[in-house]
Design a protein around this motif. Structure first.
Motif, PDB file in Angstrom:
ATOM      1  N   GLY A 200      57.148 104.872 -50.097  1.00 60.81           N
ATOM      2  CA  GLY A 200      56.173 104.206 -49.246  1.00 60.81           C
ATOM      3  C   GLY A 200      55.738 102.859 -49.810  1.00 60.81           C
ATOM      4  N   ASP A 201      56.088 102.606 -51.064  1.00 62.91           N
ATOM      5  CA  ASP A 201      55.796 101.331 -51.738  1.00 62.91           C
ATOM      6  C   ASP A 201      54.301 101.121 -52.013  1.00 62.91           C
ATOM      7  OD1 ASP A 201      58.525 100.870 -51.300  1.00 62.91           O
ATOM      8  OD2 ASP A 201      58.170  99.607 -49.544  1.00 62.91           O
ATOM      9  N   GLY A 202      53.490 102.176 -51.878  1.00 64.34           N
ATOM     10  CA  GLY A 202      52.042 102.029 -52.042  1.00 64.34           C
ATOM     11  C   GLY A 202      51.604 102.264 -53.485  1.00 64.34           C
TER      12      GLY A 202
ATOM     13  N   GLN B 192      51.289  92.321 -52.752  1.00 64.81           N
ATOM     14  CA  GLN B 192      50.393  92.418 -51.598  1.00 64.81           C
ATOM     15  C   GLN B 192      49.200  93.245 -52.023  1.00 64.81           C
ATOM     16  OE1 GLN B 192      50.416  91.477 -48.211  1.00 64.81           O
ATOM     17  NE2 GLN B 192      51.921  90.044 -49.023  1.00 64.81           N
ATOM     18  N   ARG B 193      48.037  92.625 -52.113  1.00 69.46           N
ATOM     19  CA  ARG B 193      46.866  93.409 -52.536  1.00 69.46           C
ATOM     20  C   ARG B 193      46.136  94.000 -51.339  1.00 69.46           C
ATOM     21  NH1 ARG B 193      43.682  90.571 -57.559  1.00 69.46           N
ATOM     22  NH2 ARG B 193      45.492  90.414 -58.931  1.00 69.46           N
TER      23      ARG B 193
ATOM     24  N   TYR C 277      41.283  97.113 -56.448  1.00 67.61           N
ATOM     25  CA  TYR C 277      42.305  96.848 -55.423  1.00 67.61           C
ATOM     26  C   TYR C 277      43.567  97.679 -55.665  1.00 67.61           C
ATOM     27  CZ  TYR C 277      44.298  93.825 -59.052  1.00 67.61           C
ATOM     28  OH  TYR C 277      44.831  93.346 -60.220  1.00 67.61           O
ATOM     29  N   GLY C 278      44.247  97.948 -54.543  1.00 61.44           N
ATOM     30  CA  GLY C 278      45.565  98.565 -54.608  1.00 61.44           C
ATOM     31  C   GLY C 278      46.597  97.499 -54.289  1.00 61.44           C
ATOM     32  N   MET C 279      47.856  97.871 -54.273  1.00 57.64           N
ATOM     33  CA  MET C 279      48.902  96.886 -53.981  1.00 57.64           C
ATOM     34  C   MET C 279      50.055  97.578 -53.248  1.00 57.64           C
ATOM     35  SD  MET C 279      49.040  94.469 -57.378  1.00 57.64           S
ATOM     36  CE  MET C 279      50.036  95.554 -58.381  1.00 57.64           C
ATOM     37  N   VAL C 280      50.859  96.753 -52.625  1.00 55.56           N
ATOM     38  CA  VAL C 280      52.111  97.251 -52.032  1.00 55.56           C
ATOM     39  C   VAL C 280      53.209  96.325 -52.512  1.00 55.56           C
ATOM     40  CG1 VAL C 280      53.356  97.748 -49.893  1.00 55.56           C
ATOM     41  CG2 VAL C 280      50.896  98.122 -49.985  1.00 55.56           C
ATOM     42  N   ARG C 281      54.308  96.907 -52.901  1.00 55.56           N
ATOM     43  CA  ARG C 281      55.472  96.085 -53.274  1.00 55.56           C
ATOM     44  C   ARG C 281      56.718  96.892 -52.987  1.00 55.56           C
ATOM     45  NH1 ARG C 281      55.857  91.396 -57.415  1.00 55.56           N
ATOM     46  NH2 ARG C 281      57.939  90.675 -56.854  1.00 55.56           N
ATOM     47  N   ARG C 282      57.647  96.300 -52.272  1.00 57.73           N
ATOM     48  CA  ARG C 282      58.878  97.035 -51.944  1.00 57.73           C
ATOM     49  C   ARG C 282      59.550  97.482 -53.231  1.00 57.73           C
ATOM     50  NH1 ARG C 282      62.490  93.747 -47.896  1.00 57.73           N
ATOM     51  NH2 ARG C 282      63.613  95.707 -47.934  1.00 57.73           N
TER      52      ARG C 282
ATOM     53  N   PHE D 250      51.930 100.704 -44.433  1.00 60.53           N
ATOM     54  CA  PHE D 250      51.559  99.867 -45.573  1.00 60.53           C
ATOM     55  C   PHE D 250      52.195  98.485 -45.382  1.00 60.53           C
ATOM     56  CE2 PHE D 250      51.568 103.823 -48.620  1.00 60.53           C
ATOM     57  CZ  PHE D 250      50.398 104.291 -48.011  1.00 60.53           C
ATOM     58  N   GLY D 251      51.343  97.462 -45.286  1.00 59.62           N
ATOM     59  CA  GLY D 251      51.846  96.093 -45.177  1.00 59.62           C
ATOM     60  C   GLY D 251      52.552  95.712 -46.472  1.00 59.62           C
ATOM     61  N   ALA D 252      53.845  95.407 -46.359  1.00 60.94           N
ATOM     62  CA  ALA D 252      54.631  95.140 -47.568  1.00 60.94           C
ATOM     63  C   ALA D 252      54.899  93.647 -47.754  1.00 60.94           C
ATOM     64  CB  ALA D 252      55.953  95.905 -47.502  1.00 60.94           C
ATOM     65  N   GLY D 253      54.330  92.803 -46.857  1.00 60.20           N
ATOM     66  CA  GLY D 253      54.555  91.366 -46.966  1.00 60.20           C
ATOM     67  C   GLY D 253      55.930  90.969 -46.434  1.00 60.20           C
ATOM     68  N   GLU D 254      56.201  89.669 -46.472  1.00 55.25           N
ATOM     69  CA  GLU D 254      57.488  89.123 -45.992  1.00 55.25           C
ATOM     70  C   GLU D 254      57.832  89.632 -44.595  1.00 55.25           C
ATOM     71  OE1 GLU D 254      60.161  90.164 -49.153  1.00 55.25           O
ATOM     72  OE2 GLU D 254      59.439  88.543 -50.426  1.00 55.25           O
TER      73      GLU D 254
END
Ligand SMILES: Cc1cc2nc3c(=O)[nH]c(=O)nc-3n(C[C@H](O)[C@H](O)[C@H](O)COP(=O)(O)OP(=O)(O)OC[C@H]3O[C@@H](n4cnc5c(N)ncnc54)[C@H](O)[C@@H]3O)c2cc1C
Length: 442
Positions: free
Chosen positions: A60-62, A85-86, A112-117, A246-250
């Motif tokens: 989930g990349d979370g 992505q915070r 804060y948490g983050m998301v990253r592929r 989860f918004g992963a950016g890009e």
């Protein structure tokens, strides 16, 4: 790194082995964290990974604040300018309710948490381990342990892979006094050393896909508590689990769902179909639909609550998914992989500094105790929670009556993401610590 040639192991058919202080099998978050910490401690560590980076991992990349804290301690640059992505909390949807909660305001964890592929995250961590001094060897597929005549792991055999993941026919062997299995949920190393899955632990299944959509950036990680399927008689059943966005950016959001094996519907359900039906009913403004999906829906298992034990025995430590360290409350495993890697590295560094084999062994054995002391009670409560919500009626009542109560939900977020204040704290922090202390350890 010095790689002196040692005498070949009589049991091994592989060529003469290369030698290190520690061999780590698998460069996911657990393996890379272990290798980075070991290298920081001045040890000669070889990190063997069967794939080539960048490589995908179904996830989930979370990253909750618990994972972010581990990354910060490890020395990873978590600034937004470094591609993270915070987010500031969790949005929960269910039973017609909609609740937005900030991550708990505690000193022990960042706010804060983050998301990253994972395609990025795992490469960042593997390169970080290299930068700390570990020797990363990609396309090194470990086929099994090399055992001495007492049955202790003293090395590993490897087959080399090409860039497309096919065996080249070349073989290699590595020897070290300590081996770490960080080779994920199917852990070939753990199985080869007799550490089979425990059936008395919950197991999850999760599926996910990427969508090109407006939810690619979001200040909150979004969680849907109502996932429905139908039984053999056509009755609708509420599944024990949740869906996430989860918004992963890009331009991409990671959308998926995780379900526990504690309900009768488990194993009889087509999870990809549940996901397709869930996506089809999302609000149009999300922009998440069959048309915006990029790539396929892919799934994998979530091994929970120390489902392989013991965490240390006969020269082999288990880290992360190989030791079944996913949190049964929420399916998170990255933070526990990072945490167990940190603990494993510290124990190994201490053990290797002792003078006699007996002393070393005593220190290595403490790995199991330290993990159980810090997470065993928590995982036990999580396992009971998983059993409870396996009953659709309990799940329905919990969603219906729990969600409107913000104070209760704040407590549940702290409990389920394992984010209590560590020293002192408020009543709810102390309650969580008390609960995890008094139950038997998982
Ligand atoms: C759909 C899904 C969604 C999830 N979402 C989240 C989430 O949002 N947040 C979260 O915290 N957790 C999530 N998880 C759980 C998380 O993905 C795992 O807990 C985490 O990846 C465990 O890390 P690890 O390093 O132990 O293992 P892995 O990440 O599985 O890494 C194992 C590594 O070992 C390598 N390897 C395997 N066998 C060998 C071999 N024989 N030789 C050499 N190398 C080998 C693999 O290639 C891999 O690089 C999710 C899981 C799934 C399935």
């Amino acid at each position: 790194m010095s790689l002196p040639v040692s005498p070949a192991d009589p049991a091994a058919t592989a060529p003469p082995a290369q030698v290190a202080d520690v061999i780590v099998v698998g460069a996911g978050p657990g393996g890379s964290a272990t290798a980075a910490w070991l290298a920081k401690a001045g040890l000669d560590v070889v990190l063997l990974e069967k794939a080539t980076f960048p490589r995908d991992k179904i996830c989930g990349d979370g990253l909750t604040p618990r994972a972010v804290r581990e990354l910060i301690s490890l020395g990873v640059d978590t600034d937004v300018t470094a591609g993270w992505q915070r987010n500031r909390g969790l949005r929960i949807l269910g039973s017609g309710h909609h609740l937005q909660l900030d991550w708990p305001d505690v000193a022990a964890f960042p706010p804060y948490g983050m998301v990253r592929r994972r395609e990025d995250l795992d490469e960042v961590l593997a390169r970080h381990a290299q930068a700390c001094g570990a020797t990363l060897l990609e396309r090194h597929n470990v086929t099994g342990p090399i055992l001495d005549d007492t049955g202790r792991a003293v090395g590993v055999n490897v087959k080399l892979m090409d860039e497309r993941g096919r065996a080249t026919g070349e073989k290699a062997a590595f020897r070290a006094p300590v081996i770490v299995a960080a080779d994920g949920v199917s852990s070939r190393m753990a199985i080869a050393m007799g550490r089979e899955k425990r059936e008395d632990r919950p197991m999850g299944v999760a599926v996910r896909a990427y969508f090109e959509c407006r939810r690619a950036t979001d200040d909150f990680m979004e969680s849907w508590l109502e996932l429905w399927t139908t039984d053999d008689h056509g009755n609708r059943i509420l599944m024990p689990g949740y869906g996430w966005i989860f918004g992963a950016g890009e331009g991409l959001a990671n959308v998926g769902l995780g379900i526990l094996d504690t309900s009768e519907a488990f194993g009889k359900t087509d999870y990809k179909d549940v996901m397709k039906r869930w996506v089809a009913q999302m609000p149009a403004e999300y922009g998440i639909s069959a048309e915006s999906m990029r790539g396929e829906i892919r799934g994998a298992a979530l091994p929970m609550a120390f489902n392989r034990q013991p965490a240390y025995d006969r020269g082999l430590l288990l880290v992360g998914d190989s030791g079944g360290m996913v949190n049964p409350f929420n399916g998170e495993g990255i933070d526990y992989a990072l945490q167990s890697g940190r603990v494993a590295a510290d124990v190994i560094a201490q053990a290797l500094a002792r003078e006699t084999p007996a002393e070393r062994e005593r220190v290595l054995r403490s790995y199991t105790t330290i993990l159980k002391d810090s997470l065993g009670g928590y995982f036990m409560i999580g396992s009971q929670f998983a059993k409870l919500i396996g009953h659709p009626e309990v799940m329905r009542l919990a969603t219906k009556y729990g969600l409107p109560r913000t104070t209760l939900m704040k407590f549940m977020l702290k409990l389920m993401a394992n984010l209590p204040e560590e020293r002192g704290g408020r009543f709810d922090d102390r309650l969580i610590h008390l609960m995890t202390r008094i139950v038997p350890k998982a």
